[in-house]
Design a protein around this motif. Sequence first.
Motif, mmCIF file in Angstrom:
data_model
loop_
_atom_site.group_PDB
_atom_site.id
_atom_site.type_symbol
_atom_site.label_atom_id
_atom_site.label_comp_id
_atom_site.label_asym_id
_atom_site.label_seq_id
_atom_site.Cartn_x
_atom_site.Cartn_y
_atom_site.Cartn_z
ATOM 1 N N ALA A 92 0.828 -1.207 0.000
ATOM 2 C CA ALA A 92 0.000 0.000 0.000
ATOM 3 C C ALA A 92 0.864 1.261 0.000
ATOM 4 C CB ALA A 92 -0.929 -0.004 1.209
ATOM 5 N N THR A 93 1.952 1.237 0.758
ATOM 6 C CA THR A 93 2.840 2.408 0.804
ATOM 7 C C THR A 93 3.441 2.694 -0.562
ATOM 8 O OG1 THR A 93 3.388 1.995 3.124
ATOM 9 C CG2 THR A 93 4.914 3.359 1.864
ATOM 10 N N VAL A 94 3.948 1.655 -1.218
ATOM 11 C CA VAL A 94 4.564 1.841 -2.538
ATOM 12 C C VAL A 94 3.539 2.350 -3.548
ATOM 13 C CG1 VAL A 94 5.645 0.628 -4.467
ATOM 14 C CG2 VAL A 94 6.364 0.140 -2.128
ATOM 15 N N THR A 95 2.344 1.781 -3.553
ATOM 16 C CA THR A 95 1.328 2.178 -4.523
ATOM 17 C C THR A 95 0.842 3.596 -4.266
ATOM 18 O OG1 THR A 95 0.637 -0.144 -4.608
ATOM 19 C CG2 THR A 95 -0.818 1.465 -5.610
ATOM 20 N N LEU A 96 0.650 3.958 -3.020
ATOM 21 C CA LEU A 96 0.245 5.333 -2.706
ATOM 22 C C LEU A 96 1.316 6.331 -3.134
ATOM 23 C CD1 LEU A 96 -1.331 4.768 0.826
ATOM 24 C CD2 LEU A 96 -2.563 5.499 -1.227
ATOM 25 N N ASP A 97 2.573 5.982 -2.944
ATOM 26 C CA ASP A 97 3.664 6.864 -3.381
ATOM 27 C C ASP A 97 3.660 7.007 -4.906
ATOM 28 O OD1 ASP A 97 4.477 7.319 -0.811
ATOM 29 O OD2 ASP A 97 6.070 5.807 -0.838
ATOM 30 N N GLN A 98 3.397 5.925 -5.616
ATOM 31 C CA GLN A 98 3.331 6.007 -7.076
ATOM 32 C C GLN A 98 2.186 6.916 -7.521
ATOM 33 O OE1 GLN A 98 2.992 1.844 -8.024
ATOM 34 N NE2 GLN A 98 5.200 1.599 -8.349
ATOM 35 N N ALA A 99 1.051 6.813 -6.852
ATOM 36 C CA ALA A 99 -0.078 7.676 -7.199
ATOM 37 C C ALA A 99 0.250 9.146 -6.932
ATOM 38 C CB ALA A 99 -1.321 7.252 -6.417
ATOM 39 N N ARG A 100 0.908 9.413 -5.809
ATOM 40 C CA ARG A 100 1.295 10.800 -5.499
ATOM 41 C C ARG A 100 2.294 11.330 -6.520
ATOM 42 N NH1 ARG A 100 1.680 8.461 -0.186
ATOM 43 N NH2 ARG A 100 -0.146 8.983 1.087
ATOM 44 N N ASP A 101 3.246 10.494 -6.921
ATOM 45 C CA ASP A 101 4.226 10.923 -7.917
ATOM 46 C C ASP A 101 3.548 11.251 -9.245
ATOM 47 O OD1 ASP A 101 6.240 10.589 -6.081
ATOM 48 O OD2 ASP A 101 6.844 8.603 -6.799
ATOM 49 N N GLY A 102 2.571 10.432 -9.638
ATOM 50 C CA GLY A 102 1.853 10.707 -10.877
ATOM 51 C C GLY A 102 1.123 12.035 -10.837
ATOM 52 N N LEU A 103 0.503 12.340 -9.707
ATOM 53 C CA LEU A 103 -0.174 13.628 -9.562
ATOM 54 C C LEU A 103 0.814 14.780 -9.586
ATOM 55 C CD1 LEU A 103 -2.773 12.661 -6.809
ATOM 56 C CD2 LEU A 103 -3.321 13.396 -9.131
ATOM 57 N N ASP A 104 1.966 14.599 -8.957
ATOM 58 C CA ASP A 104 2.974 15.657 -8.946
ATOM 59 C C ASP A 104 3.515 15.922 -10.345
ATOM 60 O OD1 ASP A 104 2.725 16.077 -6.252
ATOM 61 O OD2 ASP A 104 4.380 14.750 -5.694
ATOM 62 N N VAL A 105 3.793 14.860 -11.095
ATOM 63 C CA VAL A 105 4.321 15.033 -12.451
ATOM 64 C C VAL A 105 3.303 15.749 -13.331
ATOM 65 C CG1 VAL A 105 4.989 13.790 -14.542
ATOM 66 C CG2 VAL A 105 5.900 13.080 -12.332
ATOM 67 N N LEU A 106 2.046 15.328 -13.233
ATOM 68 C CA LEU A 106 1.024 15.948 -14.069
ATOM 69 C C LEU A 106 0.696 17.357 -13.616
ATOM 70 C CD1 LEU A 106 -1.027 15.611 -16.372
ATOM 71 C CD2 LEU A 106 -2.642 14.702 -14.697
ATOM 72 N N GLY A 107 0.595 17.554 -12.310
ATOM 73 C CA GLY A 107 0.113 18.841 -11.817
ATOM 74 C C GLY A 107 1.172 19.906 -11.677
ATOM 75 N N ARG A 108 2.423 19.519 -11.410
ATOM 76 C CA ARG A 108 3.444 20.528 -11.130
ATOM 77 C C ARG A 108 4.614 20.513 -12.105
ATOM 78 N NH1 ARG A 108 1.993 18.456 -6.056
ATOM 79 N NH2 ARG A 108 0.984 19.985 -4.707
ATOM 80 N N ASP A 109 4.706 19.483 -12.924
ATOM 81 C CA ASP A 109 5.873 19.365 -13.798
ATOM 82 C C ASP A 109 5.464 19.328 -15.263
ATOM 83 O OD1 ASP A 109 8.384 18.992 -14.777
ATOM 84 O OD2 ASP A 109 8.639 16.942 -14.056
ATOM 85 N N ALA A 110 5.185 18.135 -15.758
ATOM 86 C CA ALA A 110 4.942 17.971 -17.192
ATOM 87 C C ALA A 110 3.692 18.707 -17.666
ATOM 88 C CB ALA A 110 4.825 16.475 -17.519
ATOM 89 N N GLY A 111 2.631 18.708 -16.855
ATOM 90 C CA GLY A 111 1.386 19.346 -17.275
ATOM 91 C C GLY A 111 1.537 20.834 -17.549
ATOM 92 N N PRO A 112 1.956 21.623 -16.557
ATOM 93 C CA PRO A 112 2.134 23.061 -16.807
ATOM 94 C C PRO A 112 3.155 23.360 -17.899
ATOM 95 C CG PRO A 112 2.062 22.619 -14.464
ATOM 96 C CD PRO A 112 2.133 21.288 -15.140
ATOM 97 N N GLN A 113 4.232 22.568 -17.975
ATOM 98 C CA GLN A 113 5.215 22.800 -19.016
ATOM 99 C C GLN A 113 4.637 22.529 -20.399
ATOM 100 O OE1 GLN A 113 8.596 20.401 -17.993
ATOM 101 N NE2 GLN A 113 9.257 21.743 -16.343
ATOM 102 N N ALA A 114 3.835 21.477 -20.511
ATOM 103 C CA ALA A 114 3.207 21.189 -21.800
ATOM 104 C C ALA A 114 2.237 22.297 -22.194
ATOM 105 C CB ALA A 114 2.473 19.843 -21.730
ATOM 106 N N MET A 115 1.500 22.809 -21.232
ATOM 107 C CA MET A 115 0.588 23.915 -21.525
ATOM 108 C C MET A 115 1.366 25.135 -22.000
ATOM 109 S SD MET A 115 -2.579 24.682 -21.631
ATOM 110 C CE MET A 115 -3.385 26.212 -22.086
#
Length: 545
Positions: A92-115
């Motif tokens: 559960a810890t590993v999977t929750l961390d993966q979900a958080r990383d996905g949100l961070d990449v989309l919301g704070r990194d790749a997403g805004p840069q792509a926009m």
Amino acid sequence: MPPNPEQVAGRPGPGAPSRPPGPPTQAPGGPAHGAPRPKGTAVASSAGRERPTPRSPSWGSRLRAALGTTPARVWALSLLCVATIAGLFGSATVTLDQARDGLDVLGRDAGPQAMATTELYLALADMDARVADILLMGTDHDLGSGRAEAESGYEASRAQAGRALLHAASLTESSEPTEPTDGETVEERNVQAVLDGIGAYEQLAAQALLLNDEAGAPPGEVDPAALQSHRQATRLMHTELLPKAFNLGLDSSAIVRTNHEEGRSSVALGLVWVGGAGVATVVSLIALQLYLRVRFRRRFNAPLLAATVGAVVLTVGVTLALNSSGGHQGEAKDEGLDAAMALARAGAITTDMQADQSRYLIDDSLADNYQQVYLERSQQVLFRPASNLDDYYARIAEVPEAFPNLPGSDGSDGSDPEDPGTLGYLGQDARDALLSGHEGALAEVLAAYNDLQVEDQSLRTAAREGDQETAIDVRMGISHTEDGVFPAYMDALDGLIELHQEEFADGIERGNAALAPWTWGLPVGALILLTLVVVGVRPRLAEYR
């Protein structure tokens, strides 16, 4: 006389001759008495039968012997419960961390840069439109919003293009390499090519403006040498810069999509592990309860029963949180980021259409070509089946009137079934991505886009009739900063884009909120389960002290 007892025993009696000592007697076919036997040989029993030599016990026998007592079995089942709880916590810890990383990449990194990279096309197109407008003004620097405003807009767009290139470069550097050449990826080479091309374009544009100023060309009559430089500049813009900028925007979208899909796959696999660990935890706890019930004749063990319920709650809770977070992340990408980027591309293409209008007026020899290009770009923004601009004007006028329905085969107006429908960036895709309760925002954009086409029809009508002055006034009025139809269109489009950007930000926030309670809830829950297992088995083990 009775026989001598010693003789009967085989020993010589008194006076009998003594025998010299010799080797011990040996039965025929067997070892001598007292001699060592080879390992593994049979030993004769008292009844005359042979019995096998004892062998060392196997691991299975040792394990059965070790678990042969009740305390050992309780310990074994308890340790199994502890191991499965640890497995549930780890997965559960590993999977929750993966979900958080996905949100961070989309919301704070790749997403805004792509926009941000989608703004590169818009900035370049606006630079080209500003240069064409300045050439169209000629010596009359007060036409429309004035030359000073056009030059200020050019500088602002050039700065925006530089910022967008930085975002594109940072995004491509963080992505997986694609067809590397000489140590550089294709995306990095595109960024460098656009950067170099902007410098070349600026030189050609500056030369065209300088030659036109030196010639003192009146409005609408560009100096031939200046026109030649402008042709080279706009050819460079449309054959090199804009295609590469558009591809960078598409590449950024692909990077976001790839990261999103990989993140979802990782979380989906993690969910399988979480579910498997949760089932194993529940089964081991039930097995321990059943054994204690049978062995100690107790109806139930309250701590272990509570631990079983807690394991179910923990597993289901983490699973629901991950599914909810993934759903919010998908909405943020599809209804937020993707929709906003598509609308931003529509704005960029419409901006390039403005440059086509000015080029149509200043370059008579290529006017028909620029008119056809204008139609093709218009179809990209909002498609309706039309073979020429006049047909297109009529078809576009139907769209805001029919909204929220859209004309075409997918509408409810009984139209031609062979009509592919209302497509393009502002067509069916924009309608499908529209957020609930914001239909009016898209209706405003469609109405403003139709106003653009109405003004374009007036411009071309005046040009065909030879009224160049009126055509120039119409063009300057379209782009006027305060009351032009193009700024009004861009304002409406920016408002719609902002709604989708807010949906993107809200989706990321909701996704993080779904995961936030498990930052502390998961370790606390696992610790409670372990404590309940200890409390449940300790009294039973204490009975054997």
